[in-house]
Design an enzyme around this catalytic site. Sequence first.
Site, short mmCIF file in Angstrom:
data_model
loop_
_atom_site.label_atom_id
_atom_site.label_comp_id
_atom_site.label_asym_id
_atom_site.label_seq_id
_atom_site.Cartn_x
_atom_site.Cartn_y
_atom_site.Cartn_z
N GLY A 11 -63.13 86.92 -34.69
CA GLY A 11 -63.68 86.00 -33.67
C GLY A 11 -63.80 84.58 -34.19
O GLY A 11 -63.78 84.33 -35.39
N ARG A 15 -69.69 78.70 -31.59
CA ARG A 15 -71.03 78.10 -31.50
C ARG A 15 -71.59 77.64 -32.85
O ARG A 15 -72.61 76.98 -32.91
CB ARG A 15 -71.99 79.09 -30.83
CG ARG A 15 -71.87 79.06 -29.31
CD ARG A 15 -72.76 80.10 -28.67
NE ARG A 15 -72.19 81.44 -28.80
CZ ARG A 15 -72.86 82.57 -28.55
NH1 ARG A 15 -74.13 82.51 -28.18
NH2 ARG A 15 -72.27 83.73 -28.67
N LYS A 349 -76.73 68.50 -72.56
CA LYS A 349 -75.46 69.14 -72.15
C LYS A 349 -74.75 69.62 -73.40
O LYS A 349 -74.69 68.87 -74.38
CB LYS A 349 -74.58 68.12 -71.41
CG LYS A 349 -73.31 68.73 -70.84
CD LYS A 349 -72.14 67.77 -70.88
CE LYS A 349 -71.62 67.58 -72.29
NZ LYS A 349 -70.36 66.81 -72.37
N SER A 403 -87.49 56.16 -82.12
CA SER A 403 -87.27 55.88 -80.69
C SER A 403 -86.15 54.87 -80.48
O SER A 403 -85.87 54.04 -81.33
CB SER A 403 -88.55 55.32 -80.08
OG SER A 403 -89.55 56.30 -80.15
#
Length: 453
Positions: A11, A15, A349, A403
């Site tokens: 089908g 809709r 990552k 840092s």
Amino acid sequence: MSIDVVVLAAGQGSRMKSALPKVLHPIGGKPMVQHVLDRAAKLGDIKTHVVIGHGAQQLQGALEGQSLTFALQTEQLGTGHAVAQAMPAITGSGVALILYGDVPLTSSVTMQALVDIAATGKLGLLTVQLSDPAGYGRIVRNDDYQVIAIVEQKDANPEQLAISETNTGIMAVPCERLSKWLPQLSAENAQGEYYLTDIIAMAAQDGVEIAAIQPESEEEVQGVNNRIQQAQLERWYQRQQAEALMVAGVSLADPARLDIRGTVSHGQDVMIDVNVVLEGKVILGDQVTIESNCVIRDCVIESGAHIKANSHLEQAHVGPACDVGPFARLRPGTELAAQAKIGNFVETKKAQIGVGAKISHLSYIGDAQVGAGANIGAGTITCNYDGVNKSRTEIGADAFIGSNTSLVAPVTIGKGATVAAGSTVTKTVADSELAVARGKQRNISGWQKPVKR
Ligand code: UD1
Ligand code: CA
């Protein structure tokens, strides 16, 4: 006994207003038709036939690699015609189970019950009582309460329209009977279609008993015709999964605010706060805590780990008692050893982070190895990409990276080495050495502040 499963999926699903064939729209992140196939597969040794038409190529592509037979229905002439397209490939003399690709959540238990009925030579029919039966085929019974026919809404008289028992469309039929009845179908009805439902009256005529059973819940037989129905079924599906988790000992702050699009396995006393999305294959150990707004896809999170709010993890392995987030992003290939700490606004990552190592604030660590006990200062960046190639950064155990350091890969920082804050490191730092790679501070005394012109 052979079981041939026929999944109707030809089908259009107009809709849905979508370029994607309807049955490929997901529930819980998985195409509807795949739910049907997975549930049918639990019946054991089956042969599965998918009747395709609209979007046939796309559908066939999406289901590639599974052991399926496709039957092409070039024109959608009705459910009976659809099943007939699969018949040439149905060689078994056992049972045919007919399912709809857009009715995704029928349970294997219900399917099995239908098959068991048909295995005794009867026709197993799945029906449901609906307070609003509009649109569905009605189940017609005789005075002895035996099913004798199904009449479609558009062909029904007022008396039949008042029947609240409806056809779900799902049934199991002895194959030999089915192959005899299907060629007898006619399209002389209100819709000019070959109705599969007409085989019910044929069965009654032939003295084949029609045993109607009902599903455990209405949602099991709910079809999806538009995105509203899809969303409703999605909520029900998620509720089922959430309840299963709670029954199995997982605490959910709000079962309505967890979405699982895949599979979750877990240990004891896992706690999950609101608005968490778990995708793919997620494995959680004992006493894992996941705070609100986390998205976790294809990850292993070991016992005692704590994933704080707003973290995104994908294809990451989080070791025991690690601390991640809030606002952390662990990308594919991240491996945290036990008790590692990844703080806020840290992206990793392809990074192996050693036992107890800390990357607490504002860093990018990619294509890198960080030794046990190392401390990576705020704002440290592994410069892993030169615009063409990716290179690795190795940081030894107990190293201290000050840092705002840039580590220009490929580069190695030795064990116990220290890098001064603000350095741009391009050369190897040996074990225990201090590297200072920044502009020297000059203080200018007697300097005059500029004045406004
Ligand atoms: C059908 C039943 C009806 C039942 C209802 C339940 C018939 C004649 N009617 O209604 O009694 O209450 O399901 O939802 O069987 N399909 C094809 N090829 C076709 C026609 C349909 O593959 O030529 C597929 C559709 O993609 C869908 C399923 O069959 O997955 C049902 O089709 P649909 O048109 O929704 O069902 P109805 O005929 O309205
Ligand atoms: Ca329908």
